[in-house]
Design an enzyme around this catalytic site. Structure first.
Site, PDB file in Angstrom:
ATOM      1  N   ASP A  60      89.450  45.748  60.627  1.00  0.00           N
ATOM      2  CA  ASP A  60      88.786  45.211  61.816  1.00  0.00           C
ATOM      3  C   ASP A  60      87.273  45.240  61.730  1.00  0.00           C
ATOM      4  O   ASP A  60      86.685  45.954  60.909  1.00  0.00           O
ATOM      5  CB  ASP A  60      89.197  46.022  63.047  1.00  0.00           C
ATOM      6  CG  ASP A  60      88.496  47.389  63.092  1.00  0.00           C
ATOM      7  OD1 ASP A  60      88.580  48.128  62.083  1.00  0.00           O
ATOM      8  OD2 ASP A  60      87.836  47.696  64.097  1.00  0.00           O
ATOM      9  N   PHE A  80      81.480  44.642  53.443  1.00  0.00           N
ATOM     10  CA  PHE A  80      82.346  44.937  54.580  1.00  0.00           C
ATOM     11  C   PHE A  80      83.367  43.815  54.716  1.00  0.00           C
ATOM     12  O   PHE A  80      83.017  42.660  54.914  1.00  0.00           O
ATOM     13  CB  PHE A  80      81.515  45.075  55.857  1.00  0.00           C
ATOM     14  CG  PHE A  80      82.310  45.614  56.997  1.00  0.00           C
ATOM     15  CD1 PHE A  80      82.560  46.978  57.103  1.00  0.00           C
ATOM     16  CD2 PHE A  80      82.838  44.754  57.957  1.00  0.00           C
ATOM     17  CE1 PHE A  80      83.320  47.480  58.154  1.00  0.00           C
ATOM     18  CE2 PHE A  80      83.604  45.242  59.010  1.00  0.00           C
ATOM     19  CZ  PHE A  80      83.833  46.611  59.112  1.00  0.00           C
ATOM     20  N   VAL A  81      84.637  44.179  54.591  1.00  0.00           N
ATOM     21  CA  VAL A  81      85.706  43.174  54.622  1.00  0.00           C
ATOM     22  C   VAL A  81      86.544  43.315  55.887  1.00  0.00           C
ATOM     23  O   VAL A  81      86.633  44.406  56.468  1.00  0.00           O
ATOM     24  CB  VAL A  81      86.614  43.262  53.368  1.00  0.00           C
ATOM     25  CG1 VAL A  81      85.846  42.890  52.119  1.00  0.00           C
ATOM     26  CG2 VAL A  81      87.234  44.647  53.214  1.00  0.00           C
ATOM     27  N   LYS A  85      87.463  50.489  47.307  1.00  0.00           N
ATOM     28  CA  LYS A  85      86.046  50.157  47.165  1.00  0.00           C
ATOM     29  C   LYS A  85      85.397  51.317  46.418  1.00  0.00           C
ATOM     30  O   LYS A  85      84.755  52.183  47.014  1.00  0.00           O
ATOM     31  CB  LYS A  85      85.443  50.033  48.569  1.00  0.00           C
ATOM     32  CG  LYS A  85      84.437  48.923  48.734  1.00  0.00           C
ATOM     33  CD  LYS A  85      83.674  49.100  50.010  1.00  0.00           C
ATOM     34  CE  LYS A  85      84.185  48.257  51.136  1.00  0.00           C
ATOM     35  NZ  LYS A  85      83.379  48.442  52.363  1.00  0.00           N
ATOM     36  N   GLU A 130      97.558  53.028  53.363  1.00  0.00           N
ATOM     37  CA  GLU A 130      96.205  52.904  53.911  1.00  0.00           C
ATOM     38  C   GLU A 130      95.691  51.484  53.670  1.00  0.00           C
ATOM     39  O   GLU A 130      96.137  50.803  52.737  1.00  0.00           O
ATOM     40  CB  GLU A 130      95.329  53.976  53.219  1.00  0.00           C
ATOM     41  CG  GLU A 130      93.860  53.959  53.512  1.00  0.00           C
ATOM     42  CD  GLU A 130      93.475  54.240  54.961  1.00  0.00           C
ATOM     43  OE1 GLU A 130      94.039  53.587  55.854  1.00  0.00           O
ATOM     44  OE2 GLU A 130      92.577  55.065  55.190  1.00  0.00           O
ATOM     45  N   ASP A 131      94.742  51.055  54.505  1.00  0.00           N
ATOM     46  CA  ASP A 131      94.183  49.708  54.317  1.00  0.00           C
ATOM     47  C   ASP A 131      93.141  49.683  53.201  1.00  0.00           C
ATOM     48  O   ASP A 131      93.151  48.818  52.342  1.00  0.00           O
ATOM     49  CB  ASP A 131      93.592  49.157  55.635  1.00  0.00           C
ATOM     50  CG  ASP A 131      92.622  50.117  56.329  1.00  0.00           C
ATOM     51  OD1 ASP A 131      92.351  51.213  55.775  1.00  0.00           O
ATOM     52  OD2 ASP A 131      92.131  49.782  57.419  1.00  0.00           O
ATOM     53  N   ARG A 160      91.887  41.963  62.816  1.00  0.00           N
ATOM     54  CA  ARG A 160      92.995  42.627  62.100  1.00  0.00           C
ATOM     55  C   ARG A 160      94.136  41.644  61.818  1.00  0.00           C
ATOM     56  O   ARG A 160      94.902  41.822  60.883  1.00  0.00           O
ATOM     57  CB  ARG A 160      93.572  43.768  62.954  1.00  0.00           C
ATOM     58  CG  ARG A 160      92.647  44.946  63.145  1.00  0.00           C
ATOM     59  CD  ARG A 160      93.427  46.091  63.765  1.00  0.00           C
ATOM     60  NE  ARG A 160      92.593  47.105  64.365  1.00  0.00           N
ATOM     61  CZ  ARG A 160      92.059  48.133  63.711  1.00  0.00           C
ATOM     62  NH1 ARG A 160      92.263  48.274  62.424  1.00  0.00           N
ATOM     63  NH2 ARG A 160      91.325  49.028  64.343  1.00  0.00           N
ATOM     64  N   GLY A 176      95.017  50.133  60.756  1.00  0.00           N
ATOM     65  CA  GLY A 176      94.678  49.231  59.656  1.00  0.00           C
ATOM     66  C   GLY A 176      95.791  48.935  58.674  1.00  0.00           C
ATOM     67  O   GLY A 176      95.782  47.907  57.999  1.00  0.00           O
ATOM     68  N   ASP A 199      87.469  54.018  51.034  1.00  0.00           N
ATOM     69  CA  ASP A 199      86.034  53.755  51.004  1.00  0.00           C
ATOM     70  C   ASP A 199      85.344  55.017  50.465  1.00  0.00           C
ATOM     71  O   ASP A 199      85.281  55.221  49.265  1.00  0.00           O
ATOM     72  CB  ASP A 199      85.625  53.399  52.440  1.00  0.00           C
ATOM     73  CG  ASP A 199      84.205  52.891  52.546  1.00  0.00           C
ATOM     74  OD1 ASP A 199      83.743  52.209  51.625  1.00  0.00           O
ATOM     75  OD2 ASP A 199      83.546  53.164  53.575  1.00  0.00           O
TER      76      ASP A 199
HETATM   77  P1  5GP Z   1      86.920  56.552  54.199  1.00  0.00           P
HETATM   78  O1  5GP Z   1      87.296  57.856  54.815  1.00  0.00           O
HETATM   79  O2  5GP Z   1      87.580  56.260  52.876  1.00  0.00           O
HETATM   80  O3  5GP Z   1      85.430  56.372  54.119  1.00  0.00           O
HETATM   81  O4  5GP Z   1      87.303  55.490  55.280  1.00  0.00           O
HETATM   82  C1  5GP Z   1      88.321  54.621  55.214  1.00  0.00           C
HETATM   83  C2  5GP Z   1      88.345  53.855  56.515  1.00  0.00           C
HETATM   84  O5  5GP Z   1      87.070  53.248  56.814  1.00  0.00           O
HETATM   85  C3  5GP Z   1      89.327  52.710  56.406  1.00  0.00           C
HETATM   86  O6  5GP Z   1      90.616  53.127  56.778  1.00  0.00           O
HETATM   87  C4  5GP Z   1      88.721  51.670  57.317  1.00  0.00           C
HETATM   88  O7  5GP Z   1      89.180  51.876  58.642  1.00  0.00           O
HETATM   89  C5  5GP Z   1      87.228  51.920  57.280  1.00  0.00           C
HETATM   90  N1  5GP Z   1      86.565  50.990  56.341  1.00  0.00           N
HETATM   91  C6  5GP Z   1      86.011  51.301  55.165  1.00  0.00           C
HETATM   92  N2  5GP Z   1      85.512  50.200  54.543  1.00  0.00           N
HETATM   93  C7  5GP Z   1      85.771  49.160  55.359  1.00  0.00           C
HETATM   94  C8  5GP Z   1      85.535  47.738  55.268  1.00  0.00           C
HETATM   95  O8  5GP Z   1      84.977  47.169  54.318  1.00  0.00           O
HETATM   96  N3  5GP Z   1      85.977  47.000  56.322  1.00  0.00           N
HETATM   97  C9  5GP Z   1      86.592  47.540  57.399  1.00  0.00           C
HETATM   98  N4  5GP Z   1      86.986  46.696  58.355  1.00  0.00           N
HETATM   99  N5  5GP Z   1      86.849  48.857  57.511  1.00  0.00           N
HETATM  100  C10 5GP Z   1      86.449  49.662  56.497  1.00  0.00           C
END
Ligand code: 5GP
Length: 184
Positions: free
Chosen positions: A163, A156-157, A135, A103-104, A169, A49, A107
């Site tokens: 992706d 969800f983006v 987020k 990081e992308d 992507r 990502g 969340d």
């Molecule tokens: P975390 O461990 O913070 O919950 O997860 C982060 C990962 O979840 C990100 O690197 C991404 O791959 C995925 N993710 C979380 N929110 C989104 C979203 O809105 N869209 C997409 N495409 N992936 C997300």
């Protein structure tokens, strides 16, 4: 039949020029902070990502940096434990390095908490995080990125590295998918 993926987008949240502009600002800020402390960062992209964001961001660094990539995934069924499995490790050593994780999106925060721990276990001197998106409404772990591109609502983006089922992507912007895409 060829199909343009941009047709699946309902709304563009952040366009390409806004992302480019923000990357310039972030790079300048990060560089200033590292320079102040006399540090050379090892910039580590979390695959896959982070790739478009990392490529854009590093163009604006004027000082030397090292770059590398790592691929991790959560152990299935252990979400609450939050351990990560390394699918592809770094090529370079991170021992005594000043690691900047790219990081992308942050969340729940679970991934970054574990990755940060991982780098400290590998002997990194310092670990900081830059994320294109944040987020905050979804956070379950008390972790914050040191540098954030944009804060997004709880939707969800996709695009710019993010992706849905491994697609989208390559879109040069951040957008929201049409609901039909999920139901098709
Ligand atoms: P975390 O461990 O913070 O919950 O997860 C982060 C990962 O979840 C990100 O690197 C991404 O791959 C995925 N993710 C979380 N929110 C989104 C979203 O809105 N869209 C997409 N495409 N992936 C997300």
């Amino acid at each position: 039949m060829s199909k343009e993926i941009s047709r699946d987008i309902e709304k563009i949240l952040i366009d390409e020029s806004e992302i480019e502009q923000r990357c310039k600002e972030l790079a300048a800020q990060i560089e200033k902070d590292y320079e102040k402390e006399g540090k050379t960062p090892l910039v580590v992209g979390l695959l896959k990502g982070s790739v478009p964001f990392m490529a854009e961001l590093i163009k604006y660094f004027k000082q030397p940096i090292e770059i590398d990539f790592i691929s991790v995934s959560s152990y299935e069924g252990t979400e609450s434990i939050g351990d990560v499995k390394i699918n592809k490790d770094l090529d370079l050593s991170s021992k005594n390095k000043n690691v900047l994780i790219v990081e992308d999106i942050v969340d729940t925060g679970r991934t970054l908490r574990e990755v940060k721990k991982l780098f400290y276990n590998k002997g990194a001197a310092d670990v900081k995080i830059v994320s294109l998106l944040d987020k905050p409404d979804r956070r379950v772990v008390d972790i914050a990125a040191d540098y954030i591109g944009f804060t997004v609502p709880n939707e969800f983006v996709v695009g710019y590295g993010l992706d849905y089922n491994q697609l989208y992507r390559n879109l040069p912007f951040i957008g929201i998918l049409r609901p039909e895409v999920y139901t098709d």
